[in-house]
Design a protein around this motif. Structure first.
Motif, short mmCIF file in Angstrom:
data_model
loop_
_atom_site.label_atom_id
_atom_site.label_comp_id
_atom_site.label_asym_id
_atom_site.label_seq_id
_atom_site.Cartn_x
_atom_site.Cartn_y
_atom_site.Cartn_z
N TYR A 51 0.98 -1.10 0.17
CA TYR A 51 -0.15 -0.26 0.05
C TYR A 51 1.22 1.16 -0.07
O TYR A 51 2.08 1.74 0.31
N HIS A 52 0.36 2.28 -0.69
CA HIS A 52 0.88 4.04 -0.49
C HIS A 52 0.09 3.99 0.77
O HIS A 52 -0.47 4.00 1.24
N LEU A 53 2.01 5.17 1.41
CA LEU A 53 1.75 5.37 2.87
C LEU A 53 1.55 7.38 2.79
O LEU A 53 2.47 7.47 1.55
N SER A 54 0.59 7.89 3.46
CA SER A 54 0.21 9.19 3.35
C SER A 54 -0.25 9.50 4.56
O SER A 54 -0.24 8.86 5.44
N LEU B 84 5.28 9.34 0.18
CA LEU B 84 5.06 9.22 1.29
C LEU B 84 5.89 10.83 1.62
O LEU B 84 4.77 11.49 1.72
N MET B 85 6.57 11.46 0.51
CA MET B 85 7.04 12.65 1.07
C MET B 85 6.58 14.12 0.35
O MET B 85 6.78 14.67 0.88
N SER C 139 -2.19 7.47 5.99
CA SER C 139 -4.02 6.71 5.17
C SER C 139 -2.93 6.07 4.54
O SER C 139 -1.81 6.33 3.94
N LEU C 140 -4.01 4.66 4.08
CA LEU C 140 -2.80 3.39 3.55
C LEU C 140 -4.15 3.46 1.91
O LEU C 140 -5.03 4.49 2.14
N SER C 141 -3.13 3.69 0.73
CA SER C 141 -4.24 3.41 -0.24
C SER C 141 -3.32 2.57 -1.54
O SER C 141 -2.26 2.12 -1.50
#
Length: 193
Positions: free
Chosen positions: A84-87, A112-113, A95-97
């Motif tokens: 998952y992408h982490l934001s 993330l960055m 949040s995960l996507s």
């Protein structure tokens, strides 16, 4: 260059060779290190991350995997999970996507960055370490554009220099440092919670 006394959070991206590099810069941080550190190391999507278990053995601060909707807590070391992408969200939560991979990576350092830059602005320190693709260059550029402090591992000592070189080719980081100097920078940032 952004001032280190404004730093409120740290994001670190790494890929190939990253476990060893992370050990070098994180080992020895005090238990009362007062800033959240969010780490994204490229992982295969189909494998469960064991980074929390690994790093909890030699890091004195709390170590957790970043979970969807978790509030970001100062003095905690977070690792992105796999798949998952982490934001970072505006309410200082994660949040995960499942959006498409970026540079063949999900989770992506850029995602993330960039999200953390929008939330923390000049209070963000972004560090990009060893790795074999260009993920992280856009994210580090975004941090710089929002007034944050940007650090790239010296490509000459990186296990795989592609990632640091991509960032340096795209933007002018505030600092290009060997791992022991990145560790010293983190020690200077220590604040009490």
């Amino acid at each position: 260059m952004a001032s280190t006394d404004r730093i409120k959070a740290i994001v670190i991206g790494a890929s190939a060779g990253g476990i060893s590099a992370l050990q070098d810069i994180l080992t020895g941080l005090p238990a009362d290190f007062g800033l959240p550190i969010i780490v994204l190391l490229h992982l295969p999507e189909n494998r469960e991350s064991k980074l929390v278990e690994l790093f909890a053995h030699f890091i004195r601060m709390p170590v957790r995997e970043a979970r969807d909707k978790d509030q970001i807590v100062a003095g905690t070391l977070y690792f992105a999970g796999s798949g998952y992408h982490l934001s970072v969200e505006v309410d200082y939560s994660f949040s995960l996507s499942c959006e498409a991979p970026v540079f063949f990576s999900r989770p992506s350092i850029d995602v993330l960055m960039e999200s953390a830059a929008h939330v923390y602005g000049k209070g963000l320190l972004g560090i990009l370490l060893t790795g074999a693709n260009q993920d992280g260059a856009n994210g580090l550029t975004c941090i710089a554009n929002h007034g944050g402090l940007t650090v790239v591992q010296d490509p000459g000592e990186a296990q795989v220099a592609t990632m640091p070189n991509a960032a340096i080719a795209q933007m002018q980081p505030d600092l290009i440092l060997p791992l022991h100097e990145i560790h010293q920078l983190l020690l200077r940032l220590k604040t009490t919670v």
